[in-house]
Design an enzyme around this catalytic site. Sequence first.
Site, PDB file in Angstrom:
ATOM      1  N   GLY A 273       5.017  -0.976   2.910  1.00 13.29           N
ATOM      2  CA  GLY A 273       4.162   0.120   2.723  1.00 13.29           C
ATOM      3  C   GLY A 273       5.130   1.397   2.488  1.00 13.29           C
ATOM      4  O   GLY A 273       6.042   1.432   3.173  1.00 13.29           O
TER       5      GLY A 273
ATOM      6  N   HIS B 103       0.965  -1.311   0.011  1.00 15.96           N
ATOM      7  CA  HIS B 103       0.097  -0.056  -0.037  1.00 15.96           C
ATOM      8  C   HIS B 103       0.967   1.439   0.049  1.00 15.96           C
ATOM      9  O   HIS B 103       1.965   1.534   0.758  1.00 15.96           O
ATOM     10  CB  HIS B 103      -0.713   0.206   1.246  1.00 15.96           C
ATOM     11  CG  HIS B 103      -0.182  -0.079   2.464  1.00 15.96           C
ATOM     12  ND1 HIS B 103       0.386   0.898   3.050  1.00 15.96           N
ATOM     13  CD2 HIS B 103       0.097  -0.989   3.274  1.00 15.96           C
ATOM     14  CE1 HIS B 103       0.775   0.623   4.374  1.00 15.96           C
ATOM     15  NE2 HIS B 103       0.792  -0.522   4.493  1.00 15.96           N
ATOM     16  N   ASP B 104       0.444   2.325  -0.643  1.00 15.15           N
ATOM     17  CA  ASP B 104       0.928   3.556  -0.671  1.00 15.15           C
ATOM     18  C   ASP B 104       2.402   3.798  -1.268  1.00 15.15           C
ATOM     19  O   ASP B 104       3.175   4.806  -1.329  1.00 15.15           O
ATOM     20  CB  ASP B 104       0.980   4.205   0.547  1.00 15.15           C
ATOM     21  CG  ASP B 104      -0.509   4.232   1.228  1.00 15.15           C
ATOM     22  OD1 ASP B 104      -1.353   4.946   0.604  1.00 15.15           O
ATOM     23  OD2 ASP B 104      -0.707   3.474   2.151  1.00 15.15           O
TER      24      ASP B 104
END
Length: 262
Positions: A139, A121-122
């Site tokens: 992440g 994520h991200d």
Amino acid sequence: MSAIHPTAIVEPGAELDSSVAVGPYTVIGPHVRIGAGTAIGAHCVIDGHTTIGRDNHIFQFNSLGAVPQDKKYAGEPTELVIGDRNTIREFCTFNLGTVQDAGATRLGDDNWIMAYVHIAHDCQLGSQITMANNTTLAGHVQVGDWATIGGLVGVLQRMRVGAHAMVGFAGHVNKDVPPFMVVDGNPLVVRAVNLVGLKRRDFSEARLKAIREMHKLIYRQGKTLDEARTAIAALGEQVPEAAADVALMNDFLGSSVSGIAR
């Protein structure tokens, strides 16, 4: 004739260009958008608010746009955005972003992503990147344009790999990797300037000389990071042809939170 295999499931609401090819048993969720010329292999799952650009080749058995592996995620409508002309080999997992960051995981254009790569994520990835088999990005990782990451590399959360850098096989990235450098090992060590990669990209001799000098200023002369940055800034005035390279390095060093690989 339709390019969507009859066993594939494309849920209502999904937006696929008429030229998109979808292989057998692939499932595409209702919030997915896919651009012209993209080909998707068999047994893929593409879900979430995922946008995929033009002319990508996504091989079989990929999971793109699944919810983040983050216990704080509460179902917010975050995104995965993939650019154009990327090659994504088998068994890759790219997750959505989270509201704790920009809300999107992004992959640029013309990237070569080998099998079993995980992009958490991200993460924010540029263009012309190569990531070999079993590369794992935690992440919030950032990877610059033209970076190369070897097989079985693990990148700790919030680390950055600079543009034109190269991470060797099985490296453990727990510090920022400055642009243009070659690193490997556990603990991570800077070995040299990525001269082979830079020459392949037609860097001039003046630019190569300036980059080698930046390496010396950071790693070979016993300077503090602030002292090295001051000397690097002066180098940009001395070698105007390398001014953009000098600015890239100085901006990277100045924005490091976790410290740089040594």
